[in-house]
Every structure is written in C-alpha cells, then in structure tokens.
Design an enzyme around this catalytic site. Structure first.
Site, PDB file in Angstrom:
ATOM      1  N   LYS A  24       0.829  -1.208   0.000  1.00 49.54           N
ATOM      2  CA  LYS A  24       0.000   0.000   0.000  1.00 49.54           C
ATOM      3  C   LYS A  24       0.867   1.262   0.000  1.00 49.54           C
ATOM      4  O   LYS A  24       0.591   2.215  -0.728  1.00 49.54           O
ATOM      5  CB  LYS A  24      -0.903  -0.023   1.235  1.00 49.54           C
ATOM      6  CG  LYS A  24      -1.437   1.331   1.675  1.00 49.54           C
ATOM      7  CD  LYS A  24      -2.213   1.212   2.968  1.00 49.54           C
ATOM      8  CE  LYS A  24      -2.458   2.520   3.672  1.00 49.54           C
ATOM      9  NZ  LYS A  24      -1.291   3.153   4.284  1.00 49.54           N
ATOM     10  N   ASN A  25       1.934   1.236   0.812  1.00 47.57           N
ATOM     11  CA  ASN A  25       2.717   2.461   0.969  1.00 47.57           C
ATOM     12  C   ASN A  25       3.757   2.671  -0.128  1.00 47.57           C
ATOM     13  O   ASN A  25       4.579   3.569  -0.044  1.00 47.57           O
ATOM     14  CB  ASN A  25       3.358   2.492   2.366  1.00 47.57           C
ATOM     15  CG  ASN A  25       2.274   2.698   3.429  1.00 47.57           C
ATOM     16  OD1 ASN A  25       1.134   3.040   3.100  1.00 47.57           O
ATOM     17  ND2 ASN A  25       2.622   2.479   4.683  1.00 47.57           N
ATOM     18  N   ARG A  98      -3.511  10.642   2.916  1.00 45.80           N
ATOM     19  CA  ARG A  98      -2.365  11.554   3.009  1.00 45.80           C
ATOM     20  C   ARG A  98      -1.631  11.675   1.672  1.00 45.80           C
ATOM     21  O   ARG A  98      -0.748  12.504   1.501  1.00 45.80           O
ATOM     22  CB  ARG A  98      -1.364  11.057   4.062  1.00 45.80           C
ATOM     23  CG  ARG A  98      -1.938  11.054   5.448  1.00 45.80           C
ATOM     24  CD  ARG A  98      -0.887  10.866   6.489  1.00 45.80           C
ATOM     25  NE  ARG A  98       0.000  12.001   6.614  1.00 45.80           N
ATOM     26  CZ  ARG A  98      -0.346  13.166   7.150  1.00 45.80           C
ATOM     27  NH1 ARG A  98      -1.559  13.359   7.608  1.00 45.80           N
ATOM     28  NH2 ARG A  98       0.520  14.145   7.222  1.00 45.80           N
ATOM     29  N   CYS A 122      -4.586   8.236   9.194  1.00 43.86           N
ATOM     30  CA  CYS A 122      -4.920   7.806  10.551  1.00 43.86           C
ATOM     31  C   CYS A 122      -4.577   8.856  11.588  1.00 43.86           C
ATOM     32  O   CYS A 122      -3.600   9.586  11.438  1.00 43.86           O
ATOM     33  CB  CYS A 122      -4.169   6.515  10.849  1.00 43.86           C
ATOM     34  SG  CYS A 122      -4.726   5.172   9.807  1.00 43.86           S
TER      35      CYS A 122
HETATM   36  C1  EPZ Z   1       4.218   6.710   6.092  1.00 42.62           C
HETATM   37  O1  EPZ Z   1       3.548   7.836   6.653  1.00 42.62           O
HETATM   38  C2  EPZ Z   1       3.187   5.619   6.033  1.00 42.62           C
HETATM   39  N1  EPZ Z   1       2.063   6.070   5.230  1.00 42.62           N
HETATM   40  C3  EPZ Z   1       2.719   5.250   7.442  1.00 42.62           C
HETATM   41  O2  EPZ Z   1       1.843   4.170   7.344  1.00 42.62           O
HETATM   42  C4  EPZ Z   1       3.932   4.816   8.246  1.00 42.62           C
HETATM   43  O3  EPZ Z   1       3.541   4.568   9.577  1.00 42.62           O
HETATM   44  C5  EPZ Z   1       4.989   5.927   8.228  1.00 42.62           C
HETATM   45  O4  EPZ Z   1       5.327   6.284   6.866  1.00 42.62           O
HETATM   46  C6  EPZ Z   1       6.269   5.516   8.946  1.00 42.62           C
HETATM   47  O5  EPZ Z   1       6.802   4.368   8.331  1.00 42.62           O
HETATM   48  C7  EPZ Z   1       2.143   6.045   3.918  1.00 42.62           C
HETATM   49  O6  EPZ Z   1       3.152   5.659   3.328  1.00 42.62           O
HETATM   50  C8  EPZ Z   1       0.929   6.483   3.183  1.00 42.62           C
HETATM   51  P1  EPZ Z   1       6.477   9.979   8.136  1.00 42.62           P
HETATM   52  P2  EPZ Z   1       4.204   9.272   6.572  1.00 42.62           P
HETATM   53  O7  EPZ Z   1       6.490  11.238   7.359  1.00 42.62           O
HETATM   54  O8  EPZ Z   1       5.017   9.367   5.359  1.00 42.62           O
HETATM   55  C9  EPZ Z   1       6.833  13.346  11.510  1.00 42.62           C
HETATM   56  C10 EPZ Z   1      -0.222   3.085   7.520  1.00 42.62           C
HETATM   57  O9  EPZ Z   1      -0.980   2.677   8.425  1.00 42.62           O
HETATM   58  N2  EPZ Z   1       6.759  14.358  10.435  1.00 42.62           N
HETATM   59  O10 EPZ Z   1       7.638   9.055   8.007  1.00 42.62           O
HETATM   60  O11 EPZ Z   1       3.120  10.249   6.797  1.00 42.62           O
HETATM   61  C11 EPZ Z   1       5.492  12.629  11.703  1.00 42.62           C
HETATM   62  O12 EPZ Z   1       4.587  13.392  12.448  1.00 42.62           O
HETATM   63  C12 EPZ Z   1       0.449   4.418   7.676  1.00 42.62           C
HETATM   64  O13 EPZ Z   1      -0.021   2.464   6.475  1.00 42.62           O
HETATM   65  C13 EPZ Z   1       6.871  15.699  10.750  1.00 42.62           C
HETATM   66  O14 EPZ Z   1       7.058  16.083  11.924  1.00 42.62           O
HETATM   67  O15 EPZ Z   1       5.145   9.187   7.861  1.00 42.62           O
HETATM   68  C14 EPZ Z   1       5.919  11.339  12.359  1.00 42.62           C
HETATM   69  O16 EPZ Z   1       6.086  11.547  13.736  1.00 42.62           O
HETATM   70  C15 EPZ Z   1       0.207   5.034   9.015  1.00 42.62           C
HETATM   71  N3  EPZ Z   1       6.764  16.612   9.733  1.00 42.62           N
HETATM   72  C16 EPZ Z   1       7.295  11.062  11.720  1.00 42.62           C
HETATM   73  O17 EPZ Z   1       7.723  12.315  11.155  1.00 42.62           O
HETATM   74  C17 EPZ Z   1       6.575  16.237   8.444  1.00 42.62           C
HETATM   75  O18 EPZ Z   1       6.485  17.124   7.556  1.00 42.62           O
HETATM   76  C18 EPZ Z   1       7.285  10.014  10.644  1.00 42.62           C
HETATM   77  O19 EPZ Z   1       6.284  10.335   9.667  1.00 42.62           O
HETATM   78  C19 EPZ Z   1       6.467  14.871   8.135  1.00 42.62           C
HETATM   79  C20 EPZ Z   1       6.563  13.944   9.151  1.00 42.62           C
END
Ligand code: EPZ
EC number: 2.5.1.7
Length: 451
Positions: A24-25, A98, A122
């Site tokens: 999915k991701n 997202r 989520c």
């Molecule tokens: C991706 O989300 C996945 N989603 C998530 O899966 C997954 O949990 C996550 O990566 C971590 O592996 C998709 O790929 C669609 P991040 P993403 O940016 O890209 C912070 C699922 O259930 N952050 O790596 O949104 C953020 O708040 C989902 O399949 C900032 O602070 O995750 C988090 O604490 C849930 N500012 C951390 O970084 C930003 O601009 C990691 O988020 C971006 C992120």
C-alpha cells in the site's frame, strides 16, 4: 454505523494460506509518479484498497487516463493529457488520504501550479507536513495556505537544492524524490528515509529515466533531468500486511502461510517474532520450467504450542521495527509470559488502542517516559508513547470501535483470539489498507459474519 460492523466468534486458530499484493505504501506513490512520465506507465499487483481509489480519482481529475490492464491487479496510466482540475473537484477527496500531498512536485512540473486538499490518514499524532512544505520552498515553490487547502506555484521553475530532513520522514523523502527528479540541477537530501518502499520508488523513477544515487548514511543525491517516460513495474509486496497476518497467527495459536511475503524486507519483524516464541519458515520462489510449474515464495508463520515469551522492542525508521507492525504484534504480546515493553518512537499517539485491549482482559499500562534503550523525540513532551504489557491474559469478547487502520486490525486480531462473540464496529476502515480482508479471514477459517 450498524452496517459497518463485523461479528467475530473468536477463540479458534486461524489456519490456511493467503496472498499479499503490492505494498500500500508504495503503490499509491508509484501511481503519483506516473504523472511525471510523458508516456504510459504500467503497474502490477495493485491491491483493491481505498487509498488506491483516492489516488486513481485524483489522477483522473488531472487528466491521467487510468485503465485496468490485462492482468488482475494491473493498472495502466496514460498521462498524455494532464490538465488542471478545479478546487471543488479536488476537494471531493479532502480528508480521505495523506497521498495528495505527494502530488505537489509532479503537478508543479506538469502544470506550474497545484492545489492540495486537506489531508486524511490515521489519527496517530498531529502528523504535520512542515518538512514537505519547507522542502518545496527550497526547490523554489511558493506555498499559499488557504482555508480550502494549499495552493502552490513555481513561477521560476523548480531548482535542485541541498536539504536535510530534521527526521527521516518517509513522506517528506518521497516528496523530495518526486520533485527533484525533474528539477533543474542536483539535489542532495540528507537524513533521508530509506524504507524498502522508498528504494522501490527510486527503482521506478530510475526506470522512468531519473538519475538517483543512494549513498551511505541516509544521503540521496538526485540529478534532475528535463523529461521522464513511463514505467512498467511490479511493486514490492506489502510487508505490513504480511506481518499483520503473522501476528494474527501467533495471537490465535494458528498457522498462516503468507504468499508473497519477502524475508529481506521483514528481517527485523522476523527476529522479534522468533524471540516471542513464534516460528516461521521462508519458502523461496522458484520460476516455472518445463515440467515444473514453479513455486510462489512466501513465509509460513505459526504458534508452536506452549507459552510465548515477553520481549522489549522499540519502533523506529528502517531498518528498525516498523511502527505499523507494533499494534498487531501487541495483541500477541498479551499472550506472552512476563512483562513486554514497547517504546513507540515514530508517532506520539499510537498506543491509544491498548485501552480497548484492556477492556478485553489485557493488562497494558502506558507511560510518558521513554522505556526503550534510547530517549526519543517524545520523551519530554508529555506523550504516552511507551507500553508495558503484562501477560499472559485471557482475552474475552467485547464490543470494539476501530480507531485507525493498524489499530483496527489489532482489534480484529484481539476479537479473533478472544473467547466469545465480539462486535467490531467501523471495520470498513480496514479496507483502506487490507485488500479483501473478509475473504482472507474466511480462507483462514475465521468465524466472522456481517449481521
Ligand atoms: C508513512 O507515513 C506511512 N504512510 C505510514 O503508514 C507509516 O507509519 C509511516 O510512513 C512511517 O513508516 C504512507 O506511506 C501512506 P512519516 P508518513 O512522514 O510518510 C513526523 C499506515 O498505516 N513528520 O515518516 O506520513 C510525523 O509526524 C500508515 O499504512 C513531521 O514532523 O510518515 C511522524 O512523527 C500510518 N513533519 C514522523 O515524522 C513532516 O512534515 C514520521 O512520519 C512529516 C513527518
């Protein structure tokens, strides 16, 4: 709400074989990448899940013709007539996923402007997009935040830049990749995420004509090119879904073979699975030859009988233990003898679902402290991000409401493991990330029904 409920008669082991398709991701991002090509792209093994529908809808609104290919799960994207869509049309998808934030770079390259609706996804923490916007501004984009969404433009084009992420965010790394590949000049991204899904996205972009070097120490260098063409790609399988079914096998004392699961992408999960007392066997794929139909690869997961053992784990960016593996596994940890510790370091609010498990008889306490080996970003910020799970606990049936995708699957596992009949509300949310999960439950002999 009543028609969005699954009645689960729990207490019997899941047994059988299911198959996972493209991650999915990765798949949703591969679909966005198709916008960058000037010829059609072809993507295989696309699961029928909600995120794919949302991205398909958004691509369609921007003039990309999306059709089903000959093979089941194959999609073909024709970007010959990319065009602007109205904010009203785009806003139909507000709050649904997202992925729309990743349309910024490709739309700026193709149209010179982009409109991004409010994001969904989520509720597992504030999930800001500050890294994304900061990176886009570094490339030369202007970002105008309005009540209806984000308006972006690039009056002077997009130019390569040197940028370091404050944290190796998956989405922000993808944002930089999808923007840098066609930006003028060289981009150097430091502290990049290097999840297998990101490496697979890089493979896709390389197939399209991009020049991307992945250096050691989370440094990615992208040399912009003026044009890209379409790709043909079979994505990596969904390692989150595979681990979810593995956890379900363990929690229900069952035996599940996950066809398509790949050992290399799941090594950290497999180590923990074994430490808890679960067993697995990897079957390598064998291509068909004359007189031999070949064999599809996968991993068989089972509960060997006896008691499970407690573990301490921390979620982390790759190659750490994925945050998305955490919720399904915790259900199995309620069955392990002793105290297990889970320190969630990726999202600040991803343990709320444990309350529901406690109503079913689990004994889980959550703490604001970092209970792992290393202090994390959330340590002094008042977030309950560590859990101590005391087990084994006998789980009993309950009425549950699904809060988010992965927690939802953990609720489902808990209901399957518990004695008695549970009602799980909001199960349609699980369709966002798990293809045909009800059919798969039936294949595994689960006693579930829609009332
Ligand atoms: C991706 O989300 C996945 N989603 C998530 O899966 C997954 O949990 C996550 O990566 C971590 O592996 C998709 O790929 C669609 P991040 P993403 O940016 O890209 C912070 C699922 O259930 N952050 O790596 O949104 C953020 O708040 C989902 O399949 C900032 O602070 O995750 C988090 O604490 C849930 N500012 C951390 O970084 C930003 O601009 C990691 O988020 C971006 C992120």
């Amino acid at each position: 709400m009543t028609d969005d409920v699954l009645v689960v008669h729990g207490g019997s082991p899941l047994e059988g074989r299911i198959r996972v398709r493209g991650a999915k991701n990765l798949v949703s991002k591969a679909m966005v990448a198709a916008l960058l090509g000037d010829t059609p792209s072809r993507l295989f093994d696309v699961p029928r899940i909600r995120d794919v529908e949302v991205v398909r809808g958004l691509l369609g609104l921007h003039g990309v013709k999306v059709t089903d290919g000959d093979e089941d799960g194959e999609l073909v994207f024709d970007p010959a007539n990319v065009e602007s869509a109205s904010t009203d049309q785009i806003n139909v998808h507000a709050g649904s996923s997202r992925i729309p934030i990743l349309f910024c770079g490709p739309l700026l390259h193709r149209l010179g402007h982009a409109f991004i609706p409010d994001l969904g996804g989520c509720h597992i923490g504030p999930r800001p997009i500050d890294f994304h916007l900061q990176a886009l501004r570094e490339f030369g984009a202007t970002v105008d935040k309005r009540p209806e969404g984000l308006h972006l433009s690039a009056p002077n084009g997009l130019h390569g830049t040197k940028f370091a992420l404050p944290y190796p965010s998956v989405g922000a790394t993808e944002q930089v990749l999808l923007t840098a590949v066609m930006a003028e000049g060289v981009t150097e991204l430091r502290n990049a995420a290097v999840e297998p899904e990101i490496i697979d996205l890089i493979c896709i972009l390389q197939k399209m004509g991009a020049i991307i070097k992945v250096h050691t120490d989370r440094v990615i260098e992208i040399q912009g090119v003026p044009k890209l063409h379409g790709y043909t790609h079979r994505p990596i399988p969904d390692r989150i879904e595979a681990a979810s079914w593995a956890a379900a096998a363990l929690a229900t004392r069952g035996h599940v073979e996950v066809l398509g699961a790949q050992q290399a992408d799941m090594m950290t999960f497999l180590n923990i699975f074994r430490s808890v007392g679960g067993e697995y066997e990897v079957t390598d794929a064998r291509p068909p030859k004359l007189g031999d139909p070949g064999q599809e690869g996968g991993i068989r997961f089972w509960h060997p009988g006896g008691e499970l053992k407690s573990v301490a784990l921390e979620t982390d960016v790759h190659p750490g233990f994925m945050t998305d593996w955490q919720q399904p596994l915790v259900v199995a940890l309620t069955q392990a003898r002793g105290l297990s510790i889970v320190h969630e370091t990726v999202y600040e609010q991803r343990l709320g679902y444990t309350e529901a498990l406690n109503t079913m008889g689990a004994n889980i306490q959550v703490y604001r402290d970092c209970l792992g080996g290393t202090p994390c970003r959330f340590g002094r910020r008042n977030f309950k991000h560590s859990a101590v799970i005391a087990g084994p606990s006998k789980l009993h049936a309950a009425d549950l409401v699904i809060p988010d995708l992965r927690a939802g699957f953990s609720h489902l596992i808990a209901a399957l493991a518990a004695e008695g009949t549970s009602r799980v509300y909001g199960v349609d949310l699980i369709n966002r990330g798990y293809e045909d999960f009800e059919a798969k439950l039936a294949d595994l002999g689960a006693h579930v029904e829609r009332p």
